[in-house]
Design a protein around this motif. Sequence first.
Motif, PDB file in Angstrom:
ATOM      1  N   LEU A 165       0.829  -1.207   0.000  1.00 28.66           N
ATOM      2  CA  LEU A 165       0.000   0.000   0.000  1.00 28.66           C
ATOM      3  C   LEU A 165       0.865   1.258   0.000  1.00 28.66           C
ATOM      4  O   LEU A 165       0.531   2.239  -0.671  1.00 28.66           O
ATOM      5  N   GLY A 166       1.976   1.231   0.711  1.00 31.30           N
ATOM      6  CA  GLY A 166       2.904   2.363   0.666  1.00 31.30           C
ATOM      7  C   GLY A 166       3.387   2.627  -0.749  1.00 31.30           C
ATOM      8  O   GLY A 166       3.465   3.782  -1.192  1.00 31.30           O
ATOM      9  N   ILE A 167       3.686   1.564  -1.483  1.00 32.78           N
ATOM     10  CA  ILE A 167       4.125   1.712  -2.873  1.00 32.78           C
ATOM     11  C   ILE A 167       2.992   2.277  -3.734  1.00 32.78           C
ATOM     12  O   ILE A 167       3.194   3.212  -4.515  1.00 32.78           O
ATOM     13  N   ILE A 168       1.797   1.725  -3.582  1.00 39.14           N
ATOM     14  CA  ILE A 168       0.647   2.199  -4.364  1.00 39.14           C
ATOM     15  C   ILE A 168       0.387   3.672  -4.101  1.00 39.14           C
ATOM     16  O   ILE A 168       0.217   4.475  -5.028  1.00 39.14           O
ATOM     17  N   LEU A 169       0.360   4.052  -2.826  1.00 41.09           N
ATOM     18  CA  LEU A 169       0.078   5.448  -2.490  1.00 41.09           C
ATOM     19  C   LEU A 169       1.211   6.367  -2.925  1.00 41.09           C
ATOM     20  O   LEU A 169       0.973   7.507  -3.345  1.00 41.09           O
TER      21      LEU A 169
END
Length: 175
Positions: A165-169
């Motif tokens: 999720l950190g990568i996506i955001l």
Amino acid sequence: MDSYRLWVQAHPFLSAALQFAILGTLGEAVAASLRNRRPSLPCTFPQLLAKAIAWAVLGLVIKAGFVGMKGFTRALVDHHVLPAFLGAGFGWALALSTLTNVFFGPQMMLFHRVEDNLILRRRGFDGMAPALWTLLWFWIPAHTLTFSLPADYQVGLAALWSLALGIILGLRARN
């Protein structure tokens, strides 16, 4: 994988804390690097160490939450509040994920924001609405997969999802 499983079985809370400390903190650093288009930290190094501790505490909360939500969901199925097909297989994983993210997710996110605010000496809850929306579009599907796995792998995958999720955001913030 067997040594990982044995380590998680022998140290369920320590393993949860360490996995979240490492992967959650890494997710924040990757997201900051993607946002800034260069290797970056999301805060000062001492703050990042404090965030790693906060992620570790969050790992403990999540481990306990997963155990508690399994009991809650099982009780709802056993007392016929939820239909029987939600008691096993994909139905179980979907029901557990949905209930976990509806009843446990928002409080856990607010707790995490309070931790961040204390570390970063900020006030307020700006950005919480988009964070809460991730419960629907990201966390329910992700945890449906998570809860389809044997219990020994669930917290580890949840920690990996935090990194994802950190990568996506981070990628989303670049646009």
